[in-house]
Scaffold this active site. Structure first.
Site, mmCIF file in Angstrom:
data_model
loop_
_atom_site.group_PDB
_atom_site.id
_atom_site.type_symbol
_atom_site.label_atom_id
_atom_site.label_comp_id
_atom_site.label_asym_id
_atom_site.label_seq_id
_atom_site.Cartn_x
_atom_site.Cartn_y
_atom_site.Cartn_z
ATOM 1 N N TYR A 1 -10.262 0.126 11.335
ATOM 2 C CA TYR A 1 -11.690 0.359 10.819
ATOM 3 C C TYR A 1 -12.288 -0.412 9.465
ATOM 4 O O TYR A 1 -12.968 0.016 8.964
ATOM 5 C CB TYR A 1 -11.454 2.123 10.469
ATOM 6 N N LYS A 2 -11.410 -1.277 9.245
ATOM 7 C CA LYS A 2 -11.886 -2.267 8.097
ATOM 8 C C LYS A 2 -12.418 -3.435 8.827
ATOM 9 O O LYS A 2 -13.704 -3.268 9.046
ATOM 10 C CB LYS A 2 -10.515 -2.611 7.395
ATOM 11 N N ARG B 1 -12.769 -3.372 -7.041
ATOM 12 C CA ARG B 1 -12.580 -4.109 -5.655
ATOM 13 C C ARG B 1 -13.820 -4.454 -5.009
ATOM 14 O O ARG B 1 -14.787 -3.608 -4.862
ATOM 15 C CB ARG B 1 -11.477 -3.540 -4.766
ATOM 16 N N ASP C 1 2.105 -5.809 7.854
ATOM 17 C CA ASP C 1 1.064 -5.083 7.985
ATOM 18 C C ASP C 1 -0.271 -5.793 7.476
ATOM 19 O O ASP C 1 -0.383 -6.493 6.690
ATOM 20 C CB ASP C 1 1.011 -3.782 6.739
ATOM 21 N N PHE D 1 0.753 -1.269 0.102
ATOM 22 C CA PHE D 1 0.117 0.140 -0.025
ATOM 23 C C PHE D 1 0.774 1.173 0.119
ATOM 24 O O PHE D 1 1.937 1.288 0.690
ATOM 25 C CB PHE D 1 -0.844 -0.081 1.218
#
Length: 414
Positions: free
Chosen positions: A232-233, A381, A207, A138
């Site tokens: 928060y995912k 996605r 990560d 990322f």
């Protein structure tokens, strides 16, 4: 032709209904505040709202803050919340208590542990100064890796995860990897890559932003040194929820973290002019905890009570596999290129595909109430959160997507 497609949809709908009826996690959907008119497949960017959160936040704001005021730092347990919430996350990533602290953002924690890991590696062996970074990472991880390398003087070596074993050497100090490729959804073999780095004498920093809460991670079992993750995912902590960092217990006293704020001091209220690091996971705190967002995450974790991560992984694979099989049947041949591996052991909890005009395709789906996301230039996605995503949702999304692709290619109605 239309009759054939309708028949195929009918068969797939029967499969979806059967899978939803047999789903041992189906009852958990009731613990989320979901719009039944919307198919939400973007939980890999922002998780849905657990019903436990609004009431808890109201209590925190109106009672603990409003009435308790500053007394709530002790009286309501605010001060110890980073460690307490960390211990709640620990089972979800396969960690024993006392190794995770919650606070700051994923970006801050990546920087913190990258610098700390590089310093520890060089202290153990002065030759080990190189930082190997997942070249598919990322972007923010890459930006922060470069900053950490500049700060420490570490040579930065981009490396594809599949090529890690060949690139490791006696100068490698730290390896920064993503567990799941954010763009393609490919799952990397954490135990094998961790072992390869360990055998080469290097530390690992993983990560977990796209795996924590979606599949078993097994940090302790794999012997991972360091890890960061997102609140928060798949953990559903809300927009901007604080992240977490994991430091293996036997490394905690050896790591010299660079962000030595007052909350990681051995005596934070002593106001000493010189810094003395706290013991345990507390030494990886920095500043004042983000109480409102932290306690929102804490409340969101209630939904995980009694959840078997093996069942979560089983459903995740079934959902993503079913979605791909629906596209195989319904979408025009050649209308997209699947980026996510079909093999179960190589797939996270999202499906990514490449197609022409992906931005417009995703905008059209959103207008129909199917929410995924777009990544430039042409990636669509779809994230599958096993706690609340249904098989019927997967079919609805695949049907809408295939209809859009058929219309774009001139082989069916929009």
């Amino acid at each position: 032709m239309a009759d054939d497609r309708d028949a195929a949809v009918e068969v797939l709908a029967a499969r979806a209904a059967e899978a939803d009826a047999a789903d041992p996690l189906a009852h958990l959907r009731d613990q989320f505040d979901l719009d039944e008119e919307v198919v939400y497949l973007d939980g890999n960017s922002l998780g849905a709202l657990p019903t436990s959160v609004p009431g808890r936040l109201r209590e925190v704001v109106e009672q603990e803050w409003g009435r308790g005021l500053i007394r709530s730092w002790r009286g309501a347990g605010w001060w110890d919340a980073p460690e307490r919430v960390g211990d709640r996350i620990a089972p979800l990533v396969g960690a024993a208590p006392g190794q995770i602290v919650v606070g700051d953002s994923t970006s801050v924690n990546v920087f913190r542990l990258t610098v700390a890991g590089l310093r520890a590696a060089a202290e153990r062996d002065p030759r080990r100064t190189e930082l190997l970074v997942d070249e598919t990472t990322f972007p923010t991880d890459g930006y922060l890796a470069r900053s950490a390398a500049q700060l420490t003087g570490a040579p930065l070596v981009p490396c594809h995860p599949s090529d890690l074993s060949r690139r490791l050497g006696d100068r490698t100090g730290l390896v920064l990897l993503n567990h799941v490729d954010y763009r393609t959804g490919e799952l990397w073999d954490l135990p094998t890559l961790t072992a390869a780095a360990r055998d080469a004498g290097a530390l690992t920093l993983w990560d977990l932003s796209h795996s924590a809460g979606a599949l078993p991670v097994g940090l302790d079992q794999a012997g991972v040194d360091l890890a960061v993750g997102c609140g928060y995912k798949y953990l559903n902590g809300g927009p901007g929820a604080p992240a977490f960092c994991y430091v293996r217990a036997d490394l905690q006293e050896r790591l010299d973290q660079p962000l030595t704020g007052w909350c990681s001091h051995a005596d934070p209220f002593g106001m000493e002019p010189d810094y003395r690091a706290a013991s345990g996971a507390t030494r990886f705190r920095t500043g004042t905890p983000e109480i409102l967002s932290l306690l929102s995450l804490d409340a969101a974790l209630d939904v995980w009570a009694g959840v078997d991560l093996t069942e979560v992984r089983r459903k995740s694979l079934a959902l993503t596999g079913f979605f791909v099989s629906c596209l195989d049947v319904l979408a025009p041949a050649g209308s997209f290129r699947l980026l996510t591996p079909r093999a179960d052991e190589r797939r996270g909890s999202q499906v990514a595909l490449e197609c022409d005009d992906a931005r417009a395709v995703m905008a059209a789906l959103e207008a129909q109430g199917v929410i995924g996301d777009h990544r430039p230039p042409n990636v669509c996605r779809f994230g599958f959160a096993p706690l609340y995503t249904r098989f019927v949702d997967a079919l609805t999304a695949a049907d809408a997507l295939s209809t859009r692709l058929r219309a774009r290619d001139g082989v069916g109605p929009a």
